[in-house]
Design an enzyme around this catalytic site. Structure first.
Site, short mmCIF file in Angstrom:
data_model
loop_
_atom_site.label_atom_id
_atom_site.label_comp_id
_atom_site.label_asym_id
_atom_site.label_seq_id
_atom_site.Cartn_x
_atom_site.Cartn_y
_atom_site.Cartn_z
N TYR A 1 10.11 20.53 54.43
CA TYR A 1 11.30 20.98 55.17
C TYR A 1 12.10 22.05 54.40
O TYR A 1 12.21 23.20 54.82
CB TYR A 1 12.15 19.73 55.46
N PHE B 1 10.30 21.87 44.58
CA PHE B 1 10.74 20.97 45.66
C PHE B 1 9.78 19.79 45.84
O PHE B 1 10.13 18.82 46.50
CB PHE B 1 10.76 21.71 47.01
N THR C 1 19.17 15.45 43.13
CA THR C 1 19.73 14.76 44.30
C THR C 1 21.02 14.00 43.97
O THR C 1 21.22 13.57 42.83
CB THR C 1 18.70 13.75 44.84
N TYR D 1 13.86 6.10 43.68
CA TYR D 1 13.86 7.55 43.96
C TYR D 1 14.88 8.27 43.08
O TYR D 1 14.56 9.26 42.41
CB TYR D 1 14.17 7.78 45.44
N ASN E 1 23.19 15.24 51.60
CA ASN E 1 22.24 15.05 52.71
C ASN E 1 21.97 16.34 53.47
O ASN E 1 22.88 16.89 54.10
CB ASN E 1 22.76 13.96 53.65
N ASP F 1 20.45 1.83 49.30
CA ASP F 1 21.46 2.74 49.86
C ASP F 1 22.82 2.56 49.19
O ASP F 1 23.43 1.49 49.30
CB ASP F 1 21.66 2.45 51.36
N1 LIG Z 1 16.08 16.18 52.47
C1 LIG Z 1 17.16 15.85 51.76
O1 LIG Z 1 18.21 15.47 52.30
C2 LIG Z 1 17.12 15.94 50.25
C3 LIG Z 1 18.28 15.60 49.53
C4 LIG Z 1 18.26 15.65 48.13
C5 LIG Z 1 17.14 16.11 47.47
N2 LIG Z 1 16.02 16.44 48.18
C6 LIG Z 1 14.86 16.91 47.44
O2 LIG Z 1 14.44 18.17 47.96
C7 LIG Z 1 13.03 18.32 47.86
C8 LIG Z 1 12.47 18.74 49.21
O3 LIG Z 1 12.81 17.76 50.18
P1 LIG Z 1 12.34 17.89 51.69
O4 LIG Z 1 13.37 17.23 52.54
O5 LIG Z 1 11.97 19.30 51.99
O6 LIG Z 1 11.06 16.96 51.68
P2 LIG Z 1 9.62 17.15 52.35
O7 LIG Z 1 8.96 15.82 52.32
O8 LIG Z 1 9.74 17.85 53.67
O9 LIG Z 1 8.89 18.15 51.33
C9 LIG Z 1 8.30 17.72 50.13
C10 LIG Z 1 6.97 18.43 49.99
O10 LIG Z 1 6.39 18.03 48.73
C11 LIG Z 1 5.00 17.83 48.95
N3 LIG Z 1 4.52 16.92 47.92
C12 LIG Z 1 4.80 15.60 47.76
N4 LIG Z 1 4.19 15.11 46.66
C13 LIG Z 1 3.52 16.17 46.11
C14 LIG Z 1 2.72 16.32 44.94
N5 LIG Z 1 2.48 15.29 44.11
N6 LIG Z 1 2.20 17.54 44.69
C15 LIG Z 1 2.42 18.60 45.52
N7 LIG Z 1 3.17 18.51 46.62
C16 LIG Z 1 3.72 17.30 46.90
C17 LIG Z 1 4.86 17.30 50.36
O11 LIG Z 1 3.57 17.48 50.91
C18 LIG Z 1 5.96 18.07 51.09
O12 LIG Z 1 5.46 19.25 51.67
C19 LIG Z 1 12.50 16.98 47.35
O13 LIG Z 1 12.25 17.08 45.96
C20 LIG Z 1 13.65 16.01 47.61
O14 LIG Z 1 13.66 14.94 46.70
C21 LIG Z 1 15.98 16.37 49.55
O1 LIG Z 2 17.19 4.96 61.11
C1 LIG Z 2 18.10 5.09 60.29
C2 LIG Z 2 18.03 6.03 59.22
C3 LIG Z 2 19.08 6.10 58.32
N1 LIG Z 2 20.17 5.28 58.46
C4 LIG Z 2 21.28 5.36 57.49
O2 LIG Z 2 21.75 6.68 57.45
C5 LIG Z 2 22.25 7.00 56.14
C6 LIG Z 2 21.57 8.26 55.66
O3 LIG Z 2 20.19 7.96 55.47
P1 LIG Z 2 19.06 9.09 55.36
O4 LIG Z 2 19.23 10.09 56.46
O5 LIG Z 2 17.74 8.40 55.22
O6 LIG Z 2 19.44 9.84 53.99
P2 LIG Z 2 19.70 9.24 52.53
O7 LIG Z 2 19.03 7.93 52.33
O8 LIG Z 2 21.19 9.28 52.30
O9 LIG Z 2 18.93 10.25 51.60
C7 LIG Z 2 18.94 11.68 51.78
O10 LIG Z 2 20.01 12.21 51.05
C8 LIG Z 2 19.95 11.91 49.66
C9 LIG Z 2 21.15 12.56 49.01
O11 LIG Z 2 22.34 11.95 49.44
C10 LIG Z 2 18.65 12.49 49.10
O12 LIG Z 2 18.55 12.17 47.76
C11 LIG Z 2 17.43 11.97 49.83
O13 LIG Z 2 16.26 12.64 49.39
C12 LIG Z 2 17.61 12.23 51.30
O14 LIG Z 2 16.51 11.62 51.99
C13 LIG Z 2 21.93 5.77 55.27
O15 LIG Z 2 23.07 4.96 55.19
C14 LIG Z 2 20.85 5.04 56.06
O16 LIG Z 2 20.82 3.64 55.83
C15 LIG Z 2 20.25 4.38 59.50
O17 LIG Z 2 21.24 3.65 59.63
N2 LIG Z 2 19.21 4.31 60.39
#
Ligand SMILES: NC(=O)c1ccc[n+]([C@@H]2O[C@H](COP(=O)([O-])OP(=O)(O)OC[C@H]3O[C@@H](n4cnc5c(N)ncnc54)[C@H](O)[C@@H]3O)[C@@H](O)[C@H]2O)c1
Ligand SMILES: O=c1ccn([C@@H]2O[C@H](COP(=O)(O)OP(=O)(O)O[C@H]3O[C@H](CO)[C@@H](O)[C@H](O)[C@H]3O)[C@@H](O)[C@H]2O)c(=O)[nH]1
Length: 323
Positions: free
Chosen positions: A11, A69, A113, A137, A166, A283
């Site tokens: 993403y 990432f 994160t 995590y 988030n 959480d």
């Molecule tokens: N989405 C969020 O809200 C959020 C919040 C905080 C931090 N992050 C961090 O941002 C980064 C990207 O998150 P995202 O939401 O795009 O996730 P995502 O799952 O869409 O992307 C992660 C990518 O990493 C690849 N991947 C996983 N394990 C791998 C490995 N061992 N080697 C090579 N590729 C691998 C997956 O195939 C995927 O394409 C992550 O490191 C995540 O921890 C995301």
């Molecule tokens: O079906 C669902 C999914 C989520 N939640 C709640 O929604 C909130 C947000 O959850 P989610 O959208 O899964 O995000 P987080 O668990 O807060 O984690 C995201 O945001 C974090 C930073 O705050 C990052 O570290 C993580 O990678 C990213 O996945 C939490 O309280 C969950 O319990 C629900 O109640 N129902």
């Protein structure tokens, strides 16, 4: 410039890769496509389909920097399958640091994160707040940050850790194509609520309403993925040899899960059923960022900072563009 984007089939990585290409840079994506998809890698980037543990096969002295990432991201899952989180996130980062040192690549921007802080003692959370992750995590990301810090001190790496809160929303590229969130399986609140709004799920399951928050549901700070991507471009410019810079990235506004669900209902125009269930392990109750440091030092100016805008863009992508 030439950049290696690990996790560029996911993403956030695919959106940052898109923006780097739009700025005229060369982009190589390293991704094993375990949770991402090759289809998401933007046209113009080269995909090397391998785990980040094999970064040494790809990196050479022609790269100017790495944006890291790649990894596993679901805090809830990390409580039941910790081994795969330590392997992908922490061992993956160790291997990447080795490969960068070997290839003499000097600049790293890392996806850290908010989960490194655990349940904060003070909100909004500043970078110097205590780190006490409540999920595996978060622990895998904190240990990666610590390994990066050692690399900076010992070998003079220029590193920036961006601690995202988030991340939501979608990005419409210069060619008019939408890029957004499409995790498989999906664990995030907004796309799951869209599933309920669109009839893909019968109801939305809300994890816990007995938290010590105003309405009893968890509070999170949402950041638009395009604002987040902007911060990466600024971080690349701000990186300095021998310094580990750390920035929290959020908007400083907390929304409860109930408020998020109400916003999704309003933007989609669908009143879907909500079922309250037990808490999800790992959480924290409340995560809200202070991003003052990013604003002051990086000159970061988030411009898509309302929850309505984030949900509307995400809904646009969900309805019309998901592949
Ligand atoms: N989405 C969020 O809200 C959020 C919040 C905080 C931090 N992050 C961090 O941002 C980064 C990207 O998150 P995202 O939401 O795009 O996730 P995502 O799952 O869409 O992307 C992660 C990518 O990493 C690849 N991947 C996983 N394990 C791998 C490995 N061992 N080697 C090579 N590729 C691998 C997956 O195939 C995927 O394409 C992550 O490191 C995540 O921890 C995301
Ligand atoms: O079906 C669902 C999914 C989520 N939640 C709640 O929604 C909130 C947000 O959850 P989610 O959208 O899964 O995000 P987080 O668990 O807060 O984690 C995201 O945001 C974090 C930073 O705050 C990052 O570290 C993580 O990678 C990213 O996945 C939490 O309280 C969950 O319990 C629900 O109640 N129902």
């Amino acid at each position: 410039m030439k950049y290696l984007v690990t996790g560029g089939a996911g993403y956030i990585g695919s959106i940052v890769a898109t923006m780097l290409l739009e700025e005229g840079h060369d982009v190589v994506v390293l991704d094993d496509c375990s949770t991402g998809s090759a289809e998401r890698v933007p046209a113009g980037a080269t995909l090397v389909r391998k785990p980040v543990q094999q970064a040494g096969d790809v990196l050479d002295g022609t790269f100017d920097a790495v944006l890291h990432f790649a990894g596993l991201i679901a805090a809830g899952e990390s409580m039941s399958r910790p081994d795969i989180y330590w392997e992908a996130n922490t061992a993956g980062t160790f291997a990447l640091l080795d490969a960068m040192r070997e290839a003499n690549v000097k600049t790293l921007v890392f996806s850290s994160t908010a989960a490194v802080y655990g349940n904060p003692t003070e909100v909004p959370i500043k970078e110097e707040a205590a780190k006490a992750p409540t999920s595996t995590y978060g622990a895998t990301k904190l240990s990666s940050d610590m390994a990066i810090a050692s690399e900076v001190t010992a070998y003079g790496l220029a590193a920036v850790s961006l601690r995202y809160f988030n991340v939501v929303g979608a990005y419409r590229d210069q060619g008019g194509l939408w890029h957004g969130e499409n995790h498989e399986p999906e664990t995030h609140i907004i796309p799951i609520a869209f599933d309920a709004a669109s009839g893909k799920r019968e109801s939305f399951g809300l994890f816990g309403d007995d938290y010590p928050t105003p309405d009893g549901t968890c509070v999170r700070d949402y950041i638009h993925v395009a604002d987040l991507a902007d911060a990466h471009l600024l971080a690349l410019k701000a990186a300095e040899a021998g310094e580990h810079k750390i920035y929290n990235l959020g908007n400083g506004n907390g929304f409860s899960n109930k408020e998020v669900v109400a916003t999704v209902k309003r933007i989609t125009g669908v009143d879907f059923p909500v079922e309250i269930g037990p808490r999800r392990p790992g959480d924290p109750a409340e995560l809200v960022a202070s991003s003052e440091r990013a604003k002051t030092e990086l000159g970061w100016k988030p411009s898509r900072d309302t929850l309505d805008r984030m949900v509307a863009d995400a809904w646009e992508y969900y309805q019309h563009a998901r592949r």
